[in-house]
Design an enzyme around this catalytic site. Structure first.
Site, mmCIF file in Angstrom:
data_model
loop_
_atom_site.group_PDB
_atom_site.id
_atom_site.type_symbol
_atom_site.label_atom_id
_atom_site.label_comp_id
_atom_site.label_asym_id
_atom_site.label_seq_id
_atom_site.Cartn_x
_atom_site.Cartn_y
_atom_site.Cartn_z
ATOM 1 N N LEU A 1 0.710 -1.492 0.087
ATOM 2 C CA LEU A 1 0.018 0.205 -0.002
ATOM 3 C C LEU A 1 0.746 1.112 -0.015
ATOM 4 O O LEU A 1 0.426 2.311 -0.462
ATOM 5 C CB LEU A 1 -0.886 -0.160 1.124
ATOM 6 C CG LEU A 1 -1.962 1.430 1.387
ATOM 7 C CD1 LEU A 1 -2.744 1.628 0.283
ATOM 8 C CD2 LEU A 1 -2.618 1.362 2.554
ATOM 9 N N TYR B 1 -1.971 -7.723 15.462
ATOM 10 C CA TYR B 1 -2.416 -6.563 14.328
ATOM 11 C C TYR B 1 -3.506 -5.845 14.790
ATOM 12 O O TYR B 1 -3.666 -4.670 14.739
ATOM 13 C CB TYR B 1 -2.473 -7.162 13.056
ATOM 14 C CG TYR B 1 -2.743 -6.225 11.770
ATOM 15 C CD1 TYR B 1 -1.761 -5.199 11.288
ATOM 16 C CD2 TYR B 1 -4.389 -6.075 11.233
ATOM 17 C CE1 TYR B 1 -2.009 -4.429 10.386
ATOM 18 C CE2 TYR B 1 -4.622 -5.184 10.301
ATOM 19 C CZ TYR B 1 -3.381 -4.455 9.854
ATOM 20 O OH TYR B 1 -3.701 -3.491 8.859
#
Length: 344
Positions: free
Chosen positions: A22, A159
Site C-alpha cells: 500500500l 495486528y
C-alpha cells in the site's frame, strides 16, 4: 521543462512503509497529484525503485532507510526530508507488520514487535509531524487504519490490537488539536482487505498460505482514499462496503461478529495451498528485493469501490439531489398555480 506551478506542486508528503504494498501505491498517487514524496521504509531495493517512479512522474523524491519502531530514526528522517525537499505538508502513517497465528501460539516478543511497528510507528510519525506542523499552523496527518481497528478477527490478534490502539490515539489527537484551535488536521482512513505484498512476507503459523479475508481491493483504491482524506475536511474515510459493514455491524451486534468469525475466520484467511513453515518473513528485517505494490491476488481484486466513490462525492450528490428536489417542487407549484389560474 516543468512550469513554475509544476515545480512548486502541492507540497511535501512523507509516506512510511513506502517500499512496497500500500505504501508504494500511496507514494505514486501523491506524486500523480502534484506532491514531492519522502519515502520511509526498511527495504532499500524497494525504496530506490519507488524513488525512480516518483521522479518519472515529474516530482522530487528522497528515501530514508528507517524502521518506524525507532523514534530517533523517524525524527532524523523528518529532519532530512525538510532539508532535501522542503516543509512537510502531509504525513501518512502507513507502515505495519503482522503475525498470522492463534493467540495460544504467539510469543511475547512477537506482540511487542508488531505493536512497536504498527501502533508506535504511527505515534512516532505523528510526533515528528506535529513538531514541524504546529509552529507553522498547517499540515495534515493521515493515520492508516482498518476495519480491524473496530472489529478484531481471529489469527491476527497482534495486528488487530495495534489498529485498535491507533483508533484510540487518533481520538485523543483530534480532541487535542481542536482544543488548541490549530489548523493542523488529523484524519484516519479505515481499509478493507487488500491485495498487497504483506501476505507473502508476514510471519505465519497457518498450515496454508494466508490471504485477505472477504472482498479484496487493489491498493490503488485505498491510495486514492488517502489522498482524498489529506485534501478534504473528513474525520474518517471508510474504504469499501465490507469496511462499513464490519464497523457498523460491530457497533450494533458484536456478539454476532464473534460467532460468524469463529466459523469463517480461519478458512477465510487461508488459501488451499500449503505454506512452507520455513519461508522467510519480514517481522524483524526486510526481505531483499523490489516487491512492488501488488500481492498475488490480482485475479480476485477489484480496482473500484462504488461505496468510496459515493463517499468522496457526497457533497456533489447532495447538491444535485437538492437541486433536483427544487426543480420538482417548482414544477409541482407551477402546475398547481396554472390549475388555479384556469379557474378564473
Amino acid at each position: 521543462m516543468r512550469t513554475d506551478e509544476q515545480q512548486q506542486g502541492k507540497g511535501v508528503v512523507v509516506v512510511t512503509g513506502a517500499s512496497a504494498g500500500l505504501g508504494r501505491s500511496i507514494a505514486r498517487e501523491f506524486a500523480r497529484n502534484g506532491y514531492d514524496v519522502s519515502l520511509l521504509a526498511r527495504g532499500e531495493d524497494g525504496l530506490k525503485s519507488a524513488k525512480n517512479e516518483i521522479e518519472a512522474l515529474g516530482r522530487r523524491a528522497a528515501y530514508f532507510i528507517v524502521d518506524v519502531a525507532d523514534a530517533a530514526a523517524v525524527e532524523h528522517a523528518a529532519k532530512e526530508t525538510e532539508k532535501q525537499l522542503g516543509p512537510i505538508t502531509v504525513w501518512v502513517n502507513n507502515a505495519m507488520n503482522s503475525v498470522f497465528s492463534p493467540i495460544k501460539e504467539m510469543q511475547p516478543e512477537e506482540y511487542k514487535r508488531v505493536t512497536e511497528v504498527t501502533y508506535l510507528g504511527q505515534v512516532y510519525g505523528t510526533l515528528s509531524a506535529l513538531k514541524r506542523m504546529l509552529p507553522r499552523n498547517k499540515g495534515v496527518i493521515v493515520l492508516v487504519g482498518s476495519a480491524l481497528a473496530y472489529r478484531g478477527i481471529p489469527l491476527q490478534s497482534a495486528y488487530c490490537g495495534s489498529k485498535h490502539a491507533i483508533q484510540g490515539f487518533f481520538d485523543s489527537l483530534r480532541s487535542e488539536l481542536l482544543h488548541d484551535k490549530t489548523n493542523v488536521r488529523a484524519t484516519m482512513v479505515q481499509l478493507p482487505a487488500m491485495n498487497t505484498t504483506q501476505f507473502k512476507f508476514v510471519k505465519t503459523r497457518l498450515p496454508n498460505k494466508p490471504k485477505p479475508m472477504g472482498k479484496i481491493y487493489q491498493p490503488e483504491v485505498a491510495a486514492r482514499a488517502i489522498v482524498y482524506a489529506a485534501e478534504n475536511e473528513r474525520r474518517e474515510v471508510y474504504v469499501g462496503y465490507p469496511t462499513v459493514q464490519a464497523i457498523v455491524g460491530d457497533k450494533i451486534a458484536p456478539e454476532v461478529g464473534d460467532w460468524v468469525l469463529a466459523k469463517t475466520g480461519y478458512d477465510g484467511q487461508q488459501t488451499n495451498i500449503p505454506e512452507d513453515p520455513n519461508r522467510p518473513n519480514n517481522l524483524w528485517a526486510p526481505i531483499p528485493g523490489d516487491h512492488g505494490a501488488h500481492g498475488t491476488f490480482d485475479s480476485e481484486a477489484t480496482y473500484n469501490s462504488p461505496q468510496l466513490w459515493l463517499s468522496m462525492h457526497k457533497k456533489e450528490i447532495l447538491s444535485a439531489a437538492a437541486a433536483l428536489g427544487g426543480v420538482l417542487l417548482g414544477s409541482i407549484a407551477l402546475k398547481k398555480w396554472i390549475g388555479n389560474d384556469n379557474n378564473y
